[in-house]
Design an enzyme around this catalytic site. Structure first.
Site, PDB file in Angstrom:
ATOM      1  N   LYS A  83       0.914   7.762   8.315  1.00 61.71           N
ATOM      2  CA  LYS A  83       0.155   9.286   9.632  1.00 61.71           C
ATOM      3  C   LYS A  83      -0.295   8.772  10.668  1.00 61.71           C
ATOM      4  O   LYS A  83      -1.945   8.544  10.175  1.00 61.71           O
ATOM      5  CB  LYS A  83      -0.752   9.887   8.673  1.00 61.71           C
ATOM      6  CG  LYS A  83      -0.636  10.406   7.586  1.00 61.71           C
ATOM      7  CD  LYS A  83      -1.767  11.278   6.794  1.00 61.71           C
ATOM      8  CE  LYS A  83      -1.075  12.011   5.439  1.00 61.71           C
ATOM      9  NZ  LYS A  83      -2.229  12.668   4.892  1.00 61.71           N
TER      10      LYS A  83
ATOM     11  N   ASP B 234      -3.580   6.134   6.090  1.00 58.30           N
ATOM     12  CA  ASP B 234      -3.620   7.461   6.727  1.00 58.30           C
ATOM     13  C   ASP B 234      -5.227   6.889   7.993  1.00 58.30           C
ATOM     14  O   ASP B 234      -4.285   7.007   9.106  1.00 58.30           O
ATOM     15  CB  ASP B 234      -4.551   8.485   5.656  1.00 58.30           C
ATOM     16  CG  ASP B 234      -5.175   9.630   6.344  1.00 58.30           C
ATOM     17  OD1 ASP B 234      -4.625   9.762   7.094  1.00 58.30           O
ATOM     18  OD2 ASP B 234      -5.629  10.075   5.403  1.00 58.30           O
TER      19      ASP B 234
ATOM     20  N   PHE C  97      -1.169  16.192   3.834  1.00 58.36           N
ATOM     21  CA  PHE C  97      -1.257  15.888   2.565  1.00 58.36           C
ATOM     22  C   PHE C  97       0.136  15.866   1.451  1.00 58.36           C
ATOM     23  O   PHE C  97       0.176  16.850   1.542  1.00 58.36           O
ATOM     24  CB  PHE C  97      -2.339  17.119   1.466  1.00 58.36           C
ATOM     25  CG  PHE C  97      -3.017  15.890   0.556  1.00 58.36           C
ATOM     26  CD1 PHE C  97      -3.742  14.860   0.369  1.00 58.36           C
ATOM     27  CD2 PHE C  97      -2.408  16.414  -0.702  1.00 58.36           C
ATOM     28  CE1 PHE C  97      -4.012  14.310  -0.876  1.00 58.36           C
ATOM     29  CE2 PHE C  97      -3.063  15.200  -1.601  1.00 58.36           C
ATOM     30  CZ  PHE C  97      -3.789  15.092  -1.476  1.00 58.36           C
ATOM     31  N   VAL C  98      -0.085  14.679   1.190  1.00 61.67           N
ATOM     32  CA  VAL C  98       1.450  14.610   0.077  1.00 61.67           C
ATOM     33  C   VAL C  98       1.095  13.928  -1.197  1.00 61.67           C
ATOM     34  O   VAL C  98      -0.277  13.684  -1.398  1.00 61.67           O
ATOM     35  CB  VAL C  98       2.407  13.574   1.177  1.00 61.67           C
ATOM     36  CG1 VAL C  98       3.112  13.896   2.427  1.00 61.67           C
ATOM     37  CG2 VAL C  98       2.219  12.518   1.141  1.00 61.67           C
TER      38      VAL C  98
ATOM     39  N   GLU D 152       0.709  -1.209   0.003  1.00 56.55           N
ATOM     40  CA  GLU D 152      -0.133   0.245   0.056  1.00 56.55           C
ATOM     41  C   GLU D 152       0.694   1.208  -0.079  1.00 56.55           C
ATOM     42  O   GLU D 152       2.379   1.321   0.614  1.00 56.55           O
ATOM     43  CB  GLU D 152      -1.121  -0.214   1.147  1.00 56.55           C
ATOM     44  CG  GLU D 152      -1.941   1.407   1.492  1.00 56.55           C
ATOM     45  CD  GLU D 152      -2.609   1.415   0.337  1.00 56.55           C
ATOM     46  OE1 GLU D 152      -2.481   1.379  -0.468  1.00 56.55           O
ATOM     47  OE2 GLU D 152      -3.956   1.529   0.592  1.00 56.55           O
ATOM     48  N   ASP D 153       0.395   2.870  -0.543  1.00 55.35           N
ATOM     49  CA  ASP D 153       1.222   3.778  -0.763  1.00 55.35           C
ATOM     50  C   ASP D 153       1.460   4.731   1.381  1.00 55.35           C
ATOM     51  O   ASP D 153       2.072   4.970   1.632  1.00 55.35           O
ATOM     52  CB  ASP D 153       0.859   4.406  -1.254  1.00 55.35           C
ATOM     53  CG  ASP D 153      -0.831   4.762  -1.472  1.00 55.35           C
ATOM     54  OD1 ASP D 153      -1.761   4.259  -0.505  1.00 55.35           O
ATOM     55  OD2 ASP D 153      -1.428   5.772  -2.376  1.00 55.35           O
TER      56      ASP D 153
HETATM   57  P1  5GP Z   1      -7.128   5.595   4.553  1.00 52.81           P
HETATM   58  O1  5GP Z   1      -8.560   4.771   4.253  1.00 52.81           O
HETATM   59  O2  5GP Z   1      -6.184   4.752   6.078  1.00 52.81           O
HETATM   60  O3  5GP Z   1      -7.579   6.246   5.473  1.00 52.81           O
HETATM   61  O4  5GP Z   1      -6.850   5.668   3.215  1.00 52.81           O
HETATM   62  C1  5GP Z   1      -5.949   5.728   2.670  1.00 52.81           C
HETATM   63  C2  5GP Z   1      -5.985   5.643   1.099  1.00 52.81           C
HETATM   64  O5  5GP Z   1      -5.920   7.377   1.314  1.00 52.81           O
HETATM   65  C3  5GP Z   1      -4.438   5.848  -0.157  1.00 52.81           C
HETATM   66  O6  5GP Z   1      -4.559   4.627   0.079  1.00 52.81           O
HETATM   67  C4  5GP Z   1      -4.619   6.957  -0.389  1.00 52.81           C
HETATM   68  O7  5GP Z   1      -5.327   6.721  -1.279  1.00 52.81           O
HETATM   69  C5  5GP Z   1      -5.224   8.267   0.826  1.00 52.81           C
HETATM   70  N1  5GP Z   1      -4.477   9.689   1.300  1.00 52.81           N
HETATM   71  C6  5GP Z   1      -4.157   8.694   2.390  1.00 52.81           C
HETATM   72  N2  5GP Z   1      -3.908  10.315   2.652  1.00 52.81           N
HETATM   73  C7  5GP Z   1      -2.807  10.851   1.641  1.00 52.81           C
HETATM   74  C8  5GP Z   1      -1.875  11.860   1.524  1.00 52.81           C
HETATM   75  O8  5GP Z   1      -1.424  12.359   2.242  1.00 52.81           O
HETATM   76  N3  5GP Z   1      -1.798  11.973  -0.716  1.00 52.81           N
HETATM   77  C9  5GP Z   1      -2.891  11.157  -0.520  1.00 52.81           C
HETATM   78  N4  5GP Z   1      -2.267  11.695  -1.967  1.00 52.81           N
HETATM   79  N5  5GP Z   1      -3.467  10.348  -0.577  1.00 52.81           N
HETATM   80  C10 5GP Z   1      -3.854   9.770   0.511  1.00 52.81           C
END
Ligand code: 5GP
Length: 175
Positions: free
Chosen positions: A132, A104, A153-154, A100-101
């Site tokens: 994060k 969050d 945000f990145v 995963e990238d």
């Molecule tokens: P989560 O379900 O953990 O909140 O969200 C994960 C997804 O939110 C990541 O796979 C990504 O697509 C998006 N995301 C969360 N933070 C960022 C950020 O800082 N930048 C970008 N471009 N996408 C983010």
């Protein structure tokens, strides 16, 4: 400094530092999965670049597949529910590594791990480039984690802003 649409981003983590850390994660994975044949499940779109750099550095016999997560709104306490699209491999008995990238809130990974666990794999681990910690809402066990970052945000290195910026070969943060 770079501008994407209406937003300005400043350099955050340079390519050399990202790739140095990715090499460390790849060595860790190679050691942990020695003599096994893991199945990497890469979560599109954001993880494509990290996955490429990570998996090509591992010294393993492995399989690689790609999934997308479709969210649909639902009035459930868990928020949006995501469905896996494209998972055709047999998961039962496999050592799965989800790539995963960024983690969050952790909602995405929490749900994906639960869905894959229900398919009875031998093991499931997560490799994420970024995390994060201040945003985390659900428990997620990230065995392989590149960088803990602040709750901002990145973009770049696979991550987009409104579809743009994925091809930047370093990470940038909203200024
Ligand atoms: P989560 O379900 O953990 O909140 O969200 C994960 C997804 O939110 C990541 O796979 C990504 O697509 C998006 N995301 C969360 N933070 C960022 C950020 O800082 N930048 C970008 N471009 N996408 C983010």
């Amino acid at each position: 400094m770079i501008t994407i649409l209406d937003k300005t981003f400043v350099p955050f983590i340079e390519r050399e530092k990202l790739e140095e850390r990715i090499s460390e994660l790849a060595s860790q994975i190679s050691a942990d999965y020695k003599d096994r044949c893991p199945l990497f499940i890469v979560v599109l779109n954001g993880a494509f670049l990290f996955a490429t750099e990570l998996i090509k550095r591992t010294q393993l016999q492995c399989e690689i597949t790609f999934v997308k997560l479709a969210s649909y709104s639902q009035t459930e306490s868990t928020g949006s529910v995501r469905q896996i699209i494209g998972l055709e491999e047999k998961i039962t008995g496999r050592d799965v590594i989800i790539v995963e990238d960024i983690v969050d809130t952790g909602l995405t990974m929490n749900q994906l791990v639960n869905q894959i666990t229900a398919l009875d794999p031998a093991s499931v681990e997560i490799a994420t480039l970024l995390h994060k910690p201040d945003a985390l809402q659900k428990p997620v066990n990230m065995r392989y984690m590149g960088f803990e970052i602040e709750n901002r945000f990145v973009v770049g290195y696979g991550l987009d802003y409104n579809g743009l910026g994925r091809n930047l070969n370093a990470l940038y943060i909203l200024s």
